[in-house]
Write an enzyme that holds these catalytic residues in place. Structure first.
Site, PDB file in Angstrom:
ATOM      1  N   ASP A 298       0.811  -1.212   0.000  1.00 23.92           N
ATOM      2  CA  ASP A 298       0.000   0.000   0.000  1.00 23.92           C
ATOM      3  C   ASP A 298       0.854   1.276   0.000  1.00 23.92           C
ATOM      4  O   ASP A 298       1.588   1.524   0.962  1.00 23.92           O
ATOM      5  CB  ASP A 298      -0.926  -0.009   1.245  1.00 23.92           C
ATOM      6  CG  ASP A 298      -2.215   0.764   1.013  1.00 23.92           C
ATOM      7  OD1 ASP A 298      -2.435   1.235  -0.103  1.00 23.92           O
ATOM      8  OD2 ASP A 298      -3.009   0.893   1.971  1.00 23.92           O
ATOM      9  N   LYS A 347      -7.987  -1.933   3.634  1.00 24.79           N
ATOM     10  CA  LYS A 347      -7.428  -0.586   3.769  1.00 24.79           C
ATOM     11  C   LYS A 347      -7.357  -0.187   5.238  1.00 24.79           C
ATOM     12  O   LYS A 347      -6.387   0.423   5.686  1.00 24.79           O
ATOM     13  CB  LYS A 347      -8.332   0.371   2.990  1.00 24.79           C
ATOM     14  CG  LYS A 347      -7.718   1.664   2.563  1.00 24.79           C
ATOM     15  CD  LYS A 347      -6.506   1.496   1.697  1.00 24.79           C
ATOM     16  CE  LYS A 347      -6.308   2.546   0.683  1.00 24.79           C
ATOM     17  NZ  LYS A 347      -5.239   2.283  -0.251  1.00 24.79           N
ATOM     18  N   LYS A 390      -9.243  14.038  -2.796  1.00 28.52           N
ATOM     19  CA  LYS A 390      -9.571  13.340  -1.543  1.00 28.52           C
ATOM     20  C   LYS A 390      -9.464  14.286  -0.354  1.00 28.52           C
ATOM     21  O   LYS A 390      -8.519  15.065  -0.261  1.00 28.52           O
ATOM     22  CB  LYS A 390      -8.587  12.182  -1.389  1.00 28.52           C
ATOM     23  CG  LYS A 390      -8.758  11.379  -0.138  1.00 28.52           C
ATOM     24  CD  LYS A 390      -7.871  10.165  -0.231  1.00 28.52           C
ATOM     25  CE  LYS A 390      -7.625   9.542   1.098  1.00 28.52           C
ATOM     26  NZ  LYS A 390      -6.657   8.452   0.974  1.00 28.52           N
ATOM     27  N   LYS A 461       2.583   2.106   3.211  1.00 34.48           N
ATOM     28  CA  LYS A 461       1.739   2.329   4.390  1.00 34.48           C
ATOM     29  C   LYS A 461       1.901   1.219   5.427  1.00 34.48           C
ATOM     30  O   LYS A 461       1.909   1.475   6.627  1.00 34.48           O
ATOM     31  CB  LYS A 461       0.284   2.337   3.915  1.00 34.48           C
ATOM     32  CG  LYS A 461      -0.526   3.486   4.486  1.00 34.48           C
ATOM     33  CD  LYS A 461      -1.980   3.345   4.201  1.00 34.48           C
ATOM     34  CE  LYS A 461      -2.531   3.760   2.932  1.00 34.48           C
ATOM     35  NZ  LYS A 461      -2.642   4.769   2.120  1.00 34.48           N
TER      36      LYS A 461
HETATM   37  P1  NAI Z   1      -8.432   3.185  -9.809  1.00 37.50           P
HETATM   38  O1  NAI Z   1      -9.659   2.491  -9.374  1.00 37.50           O
HETATM   39  O2  NAI Z   1      -8.541   4.471 -10.525  1.00 37.50           O
HETATM   40  O3  NAI Z   1      -7.532   2.233 -10.712  1.00 37.50           O
HETATM   41  C1  NAI Z   1      -7.482   0.858 -10.541  1.00 37.50           C
HETATM   42  C2  NAI Z   1      -7.525   0.215 -11.920  1.00 37.50           C
HETATM   43  O4  NAI Z   1      -7.353  -1.179 -11.735  1.00 37.50           O
HETATM   44  C3  NAI Z   1      -8.851   0.389 -12.648  1.00 37.50           C
HETATM   45  O5  NAI Z   1      -8.623   0.933 -13.928  1.00 37.50           O
HETATM   46  C4  NAI Z   1      -9.429  -1.018 -12.724  1.00 37.50           C
HETATM   47  O6  NAI Z   1     -10.148  -1.212 -13.922  1.00 37.50           O
HETATM   48  C5  NAI Z   1      -8.173  -1.849 -12.686  1.00 37.50           C
HETATM   49  N1  NAI Z   1      -8.303  -3.230 -12.213  1.00 37.50           N
HETATM   50  C6  NAI Z   1      -9.072  -3.753 -11.229  1.00 37.50           C
HETATM   51  N2  NAI Z   1      -8.848  -5.071 -11.088  1.00 37.50           N
HETATM   52  C7  NAI Z   1      -7.890  -5.391 -11.997  1.00 37.50           C
HETATM   53  C8  NAI Z   1      -7.223  -6.575 -12.351  1.00 37.50           C
HETATM   54  N3  NAI Z   1      -7.509  -7.725 -11.758  1.00 37.50           N
HETATM   55  N4  NAI Z   1      -6.289  -6.524 -13.315  1.00 37.50           N
HETATM   56  C9  NAI Z   1      -5.977  -5.358 -13.940  1.00 37.50           C
HETATM   57  N5  NAI Z   1      -6.601  -4.206 -13.676  1.00 37.50           N
HETATM   58  C10 NAI Z   1      -7.534  -4.218 -12.705  1.00 37.50           C
HETATM   59  O7  NAI Z   1      -7.554   3.343  -8.474  1.00 37.50           O
HETATM   60  P2  NAI Z   1      -6.280   4.283  -8.205  1.00 37.50           P
HETATM   61  O8  NAI Z   1      -6.744   5.535  -7.604  1.00 37.50           O
HETATM   62  O9  NAI Z   1      -5.443   4.313  -9.416  1.00 37.50           O
HETATM   63  O10 NAI Z   1      -5.570   3.436  -7.055  1.00 37.50           O
HETATM   64  C11 NAI Z   1      -5.023   2.174  -7.362  1.00 37.50           C
HETATM   65  C12 NAI Z   1      -4.669   1.397  -6.105  1.00 37.50           C
HETATM   66  O11 NAI Z   1      -3.693   2.115  -5.379  1.00 37.50           O
HETATM   67  C13 NAI Z   1      -5.852   1.173  -5.156  1.00 37.50           C
HETATM   68  O12 NAI Z   1      -5.798  -0.106  -4.624  1.00 37.50           O
HETATM   69  C14 NAI Z   1      -5.589   2.179  -4.072  1.00 37.50           C
HETATM   70  O13 NAI Z   1      -6.135   1.781  -2.836  1.00 37.50           O
HETATM   71  C15 NAI Z   1      -4.082   2.174  -4.028  1.00 37.50           C
HETATM   72  N6  NAI Z   1      -3.569   3.381  -3.421  1.00 37.50           N
HETATM   73  C16 NAI Z   1      -3.774   4.611  -4.007  1.00 37.50           C
HETATM   74  C17 NAI Z   1      -3.290   5.750  -3.399  1.00 37.50           C
HETATM   75  C18 NAI Z   1      -3.443   7.096  -4.016  1.00 37.50           C
HETATM   76  O14 NAI Z   1      -3.025   8.069  -3.416  1.00 37.50           O
HETATM   77  N7  NAI Z   1      -3.993   7.226  -5.209  1.00 37.50           N
HETATM   78  C19 NAI Z   1      -2.604   5.681  -2.107  1.00 37.50           C
HETATM   79  C20 NAI Z   1      -2.457   4.348  -1.585  1.00 37.50           C
HETATM   80  C21 NAI Z   1      -2.901   3.260  -2.245  1.00 37.50           C
END
Ligand code: NAI
Length: 505
Positions: A298, A347, A390, A461
């Protein structure tokens, strides 16, 4: 920067530095501690040849994936854009390696700082070749538009570069992420055979490496937060059992674990940017056998970074945090996914454990187990209108002198992915650098760092460590650890901040 010293040698390929590590061994004698300072000799050997690096992101079409790829391309092609605040130049603000500095010494009485990236030879982020998978088929230009993270004008200028980039079909196990993600899943590798899935992902990696003529590839999970898999030693406990469980398509093998296995089997390091327990013991054994690293869990971006800094300050000042109440609301797809309880639980766990070691270190403030159990509450709400901007609201209640109370109320607002993207870049660049460093203790054979790359804990994290090594969450300790490691490898002196050379010449 060049280090001139009898303890450093450099040829065309390697930089070797000799380092006398000073530590203190503590023996317990009844209720007394006996402290015995000791010196251990280490040699660090860094391969200074910079490889051609490829990165494959799982979740490439998400907010982080598009922001990272677009942000690097903006820097690479020096794309400028306009907003109501004027014309903007691309930068790497928020990246430890690209935008922070390290003190290397003093010139007369002036302290001299250089960019982190200049202490040891590192890959230039603009030279990374990106690829990856997503369960959604949108090209990266449209996906960046959907993410609503970067300014509209920049989106338009990046479109010609990004519309050519389309994620590969991915593995989708609906049971592991929120049901509300189902409508995104139009780019999915068919079937339920997990071994076939593993083999397809392995082939994707091998093809990507070959087609782009890459020296190495790193995989990073930035897809949705999955629920925890129900860990079972018979299923996940060893490399052999894990591969057998994949062969039998065991229901408790998550998509992220398949990616981690594929990475190891293809000789690639794997980084888990989400909180779930992807890196099960069987994955660590596979990584060990392949000589690659795993790191997680994370990304530590805004709220948690601040928490591990503020709590370190309070406890370091002899002030006793008694409660931390953290509210988040966010409206991006990550928030939507976290609105399902099973994903939220993953989370919650990584957000909650992040101050444990800081509190545990101070037995004056926390003499009993019971007192360590402070009121630490995490609330996350999905509010679509907030988008990627956020909001994090934290209240810290601490006990001060003579039973008084000190309360901090902190309000943090930012585009989540604008913090995460530079941090992801750091994870990749540092992981690649650490693949080129070997060390030798007391003149024994050179070896690589531990398979679980806990050196990267500043960026995580819930930092994962090799078993038996305590996890450090305190932010300044984590940063000092990284800074000192690169300094030691470069042959520079580790800074103890006494500044005797300035005070007494
Ligand atoms: P998002 O939801 O915009 O992007 C995630 C992407 O993963 C989506 O496009 C989805 O279609 C794809 N996806 C889901 N399952 C999949 C799979 N099995 N194979 C391939 N693609 C798949 O989320 P975001 O904002 O980009 O965050 C991504 C991850 O990072 C989340 O788990 C989030 O909790 C973690 N994270 C993000 C932080 C931030 O500041 N943006 C901070 C800490 C962690």
């Amino acid at each position: 920067m060049k280090v001139q010293s009898t303890t450093t040698q450099q040829d065309n390929h390697f930089l070797i530095s000799d380092y006398d590590y000073k530590s203190t061994n503590i023996e317990k004698n009844g209720d007394k501690y006996i402290a015995k300072p000791q010196i251990t000799n280490f040699k660090f050997k860094t391969d200074t040849r910079i490889p051609k690096l490829g990165v494959m992101l799982v979740g490439w079409g998400g907010n982080n994936g598009t922001t990272l790829t677009g942000g690097i391309l903006a820097n690479k092609f020096n794309v400028t854009w306009n907003s109501r605040r004027g014309t903007h130049q691309p930068n790497f603000y928020g990246s430890l390696t690209q935008s922070s500095v390290i003190k290397i010494g003093t010139c007369n009485t002036e302290e001299v700082f250089v960019p982190f990236k200049d202490v040891l030879p590192m890959v230039n982020p603009c030279d990374i070749v990106f690829g990856g998978w997503d369960i959604n088929s949108m090209n990266l230009a449209d996906a960046m538009n959907r993410a609503q993270v970067v300014e509209y004008d920049l989106q338009q200028k990046l479109r010609p570069y990004l519309e050519k980039l389309v994620p590969l079909p991915s593995i989708y196990y609906p049971d592991f992420i929120a049901a509300n993600q189902g409508d995104r899943a139009d780019n999915v590798i068919p079937g339920n055979n997990k071994l076939e899935h593993l083999n397809i992902i392995r082939k994707n990696i091998a093809d990507f490496k070959q087609q782009n003529n890459l020296d190495k590839v790193i995989l990073l999970w930035t897809a949705n937060t999955e629920r925890f898999c129900v860990e079972d030693p018979n299923v996940h406990g060893t490399a052999e059992k894990l591969l057998k469980s994949i062969e039998s398509s065991h229901p408790e093998i998550s998509a992220s674990t398949i990616f981690a296995c594929a990475a190891c089997l293809e000789g690639c390091s794997f980084i888990n940017g989400s909180p779930q327990n992807t890196i099960v013991p069987g994955v660590i054994e596979l990584a060990e056998k392949a000589g690659v690293f795993v790191a997680g869990d994370d990304f530590k971006t805004g709220q948690t970074k601040f928490k591990t800094c503020l709590v370190e300050y309070l406890v370091g000042a002899g002030i006793k945090p008694k409660a931390i109440i953290s509210y988040n609301h966010l409206g991006n797809n990550d928030g939507k996914n976290l609105s399902q309880e099973s994903c939220f639980k993953s989370k919650e766990r990584s957000k909650k454990t992040c101050v444990d070691d800081i509190l545990e270190s101070n037995k004056v403030l926390y003499p009993t187990e019971e007192e360590l159990n402070i009121d630490h509450t995490i609330v996350i709400k999905y509010c679509p209108e907030t988008g990627d901007s956020k909001k994090a609201m934290d209240e810290y209640i601490a006990e001060i002198f003579l039973g008084g109370r000190q309360t901090f109320a902190v309000y943090n607002v930012c585009e989540d992915s604008l913090l995460a993207a530079p941090l992801i870049m750091d994870l990749l660049l540092l992981c690649e650098l650490f693949e080129r460093i070997k060390f030798s203790k007391d003149s024994c054979e050179y070896q690589r760092f531990d398979t679980v790359l806990s050196w990267l804990s500043y960026l995580m994290k819930a930092p994962k460590s090799e078993s038996g090594i305590t996890t450090i969450n305190a932010l300044s300790r984590q940063r000092a650890m990284l800074e000192n490691l690169v300094k030691v490898c470069a042959g520079l002196t580790v800074d103890d901040n006494l500044r005797l050379e300035v005070r007494y010449g």
